[in-house]
Design an enzyme around this catalytic site. Structure first.
Site, PDB file in Angstrom:
ATOM      1  N   ASP A 174       0.817  -1.204  -0.004  1.00  0.00           N
ATOM      2  CA  ASP A 174       0.068   0.163   0.051  1.00  0.00           C
ATOM      3  C   ASP A 174       0.806   1.390  -0.068  1.00  0.00           C
ATOM      4  OD1 ASP A 174      -2.327  -1.543  -0.110  1.00  0.00           O
ATOM      5  OD2 ASP A 174      -2.575  -1.156   2.371  1.00  0.00           O
TER       6      ASP A 174
ATOM      7  N   TYR B 127       4.077  -9.409   7.581  1.00  0.00           N
ATOM      8  CA  TYR B 127       3.554  -7.908   7.764  1.00  0.00           C
ATOM      9  C   TYR B 127       3.951  -7.649   9.236  1.00  0.00           C
ATOM     10  CZ  TYR B 127       1.125  -8.568   3.396  1.00  0.00           C
ATOM     11  OH  TYR B 127       0.973  -8.735   1.890  1.00  0.00           O
TER      12      TYR B 127
ATOM     13  N   TYR C 129      -5.178  -9.583   2.035  1.00  0.00           N
ATOM     14  CA  TYR C 129      -5.209  -8.126   2.563  1.00  0.00           C
ATOM     15  C   TYR C 129      -5.170  -8.196   4.070  1.00  0.00           C
ATOM     16  CZ  TYR C 129      -7.003  -7.377  -2.112  1.00  0.00           C
ATOM     17  OH  TYR C 129      -7.210  -7.040  -3.567  1.00  0.00           O
TER      18      TYR C 129
END
EC number: 5.4.99.25
Length: 428
Positions: A240, A306, A378
């Site tokens: 992102d 992440y 996501y």
């Protein structure tokens, strides 16, 4: 039909040069050029019939119309056409004049051979000119995407030298937020920077939504060093805009079109990029790559790690958080296209696996969550639930609203094997 009968019939049609004569029996006696085959046939025929040996000048040949005397000249023209561009491999293609093709067919018909007997004219022309190009330029022929493709058009009396792209592989880290991976044209003015006669209000007249990008910090430097005409950035997915790319970095390939230089010092190139990016982006592991590395970077299955800073709507204790993450770990998540990207992505339900999930509670309503998951997962929606579009989610399992306030990508690695396979790299 024996080869001397072939030679007798062929020479009986008129003046046929050694190369065109030998090409009729090109599948015999490997290690000879067609001209050598033709000369040997002409000699053997004279001996058999006890006749004087009468050579034929190539320029008098009715089949190739003297083209087989031009190998050296076309090789020199090809070498000149590429100019000062560096290259290690090449290939030669020839467009045969229609009249020569007709003559070839007629010769085989007169001799009584199949239409595909021996070797076609353009195949010999490619090979003979190609050998000479290699000697002139100290390069090697390649049939697998060579650095330069020469196309000789005999009817048009021209030679085109197409300099194919070259490729640089590496990994990048994005150290500042609000930097997209590639240029992001303004959707209001379609990148023009104008709305009628006035500057676009949405982008301030720049034509872009963001002033910088990973592409702009890297591709122009590579293009300049390799003296190309254009450079394109290919990434292994993208993070992102507001996320950092840290840790091992994200694999990428920069494709440089029509490079004049291919042999570059990648360590120095890496230093140049990092100096130019000035702390916003840094690259490492730069290597010269093959054309196939573009597809590998874009299509290779990869998992991602992440780190997310998460804010909760209500107090959460350590045990409840650990239990919720334990229920997500090893689970296949169903994610309908998130609200935030549904304007540019097809409306689909995607299944992605969560391999590992851990967290540290930073306060009653804050936590740092780390997730290792399949590519395409996501993470923001895995945390928030995205109004029910992602099931299960951390917010849903906890029964508490949750939002990612900051996201970092820590690793992008191949699922089954590394991106960095030696097959996809080349030496200077």
């Amino acid at each position: 039909m024996d080869v001397l009968s072939v030679a007798a019939r062929a020479t009986g049609t008129g003046p046929v040069c050694d190369a065109c004569l030998g090409r009729l029996v090109a599948d015999r006696s490997f290690g000879l050029s067609n001209a050598e085959r033709g000369s040997a046939l002409r000699t053997a025929l004279a001996l058999r019939d006890d006749e004087d040996y009468e050579p034929v000048e190539t320029t008098d040949c009715w089949v190739c119309e003297g083209r087989c005397a031009e190998f050296d000249a076309w090789a020199e023209r090809a070498a000149d056409a590429v100019g000062d561009a560096e290259f290690a491999t090449y290939n030669v293609g020839t467009r045969t004049p229609p009249l020569v093709e007709e003559n070839e067919a007629l010769l085989r018909e007169e001799v009584g051979l199949d239409a595909d007997a021996g070797e076609p004219f353009n195949s010999e022309f490619n090979r003979e000119v190609g050998k000479r190009v290699g000697r002139l330029t100290d390069t090697e022929v390649s049939f697998d995407r060579p650095d330069v493709q020469f196309t000789i058009d005999l009817a048009d009396d021209s030679v085109d030298a197409k300099v194919n792209s070259t490729f640089v592989y590496g990994r990048y880290r994005k150290l500042k937020r609000d930097i997209p991976q590639t240029e992001w044209p303004c959707r209001e003015c379609n990148g023009s920077g104008r709305q009628g006669a006035d500057p676009c209000d949405h982008c301030g007249g720049s034509g872009y939504l963001y002033d910088d990008s990973v592409e702009e910090y890297t591709a122009p430097v590579v293009e300049d060093v390799m003296d190309g005409t254009e450079a394109t950035f290919h990434g292994a997915g993208r993070e992102d805009v507001d996320a950092l790319m840290l840790g091992t970095g994200r694999p990428f390939v920069i494709e440089v079109e029509e490079p004049r230089r291919r042999r570059v010092d990648t360590d120095r190139l890496q230093s140049d990029i990092n100096a130019f990016a000035d702390g916003a982006v840094e690259v490492e592991g730069l290597r010269l790559a093959t054309y196939d590395m573009v597809e590998r970077v874009k299509e290779h299955d990869a998992s991602k790690r992440y780190r997310a800073e998460v804010a909760f709507d209500a107090d959460v204790d350590v045990d409840a958080l650990a239990d919720a993450l334990g229920r997500l770990e090893g689970t296949t998540i169903e994610q309908y296209t998130p609200n935030r990207v549904d304007h540019r992505r097809a409306g689909l339900t995607r299944e992605r696996d969560v391999y590992e999930a851990t967290a540290e509670l930073d306060g009653p309503r804050r936590a740092t969550v780390e997730v290792h998951g399949a590519g395409g997962l996501y993470i923001k929606e895995l945390i928030s639930g995205d109004e029910g579009r992602t099931e299960p989610s951390l917010a849903g399992v906890l029964g508490v609203g949750a939002e990612v306030t900051a996201l970092d990508v820590l690793a992008v690695e191949g699922e089954d094997e590394p991106f960095e396979d030696e097959t996809f790299f080349r030496e200077n």
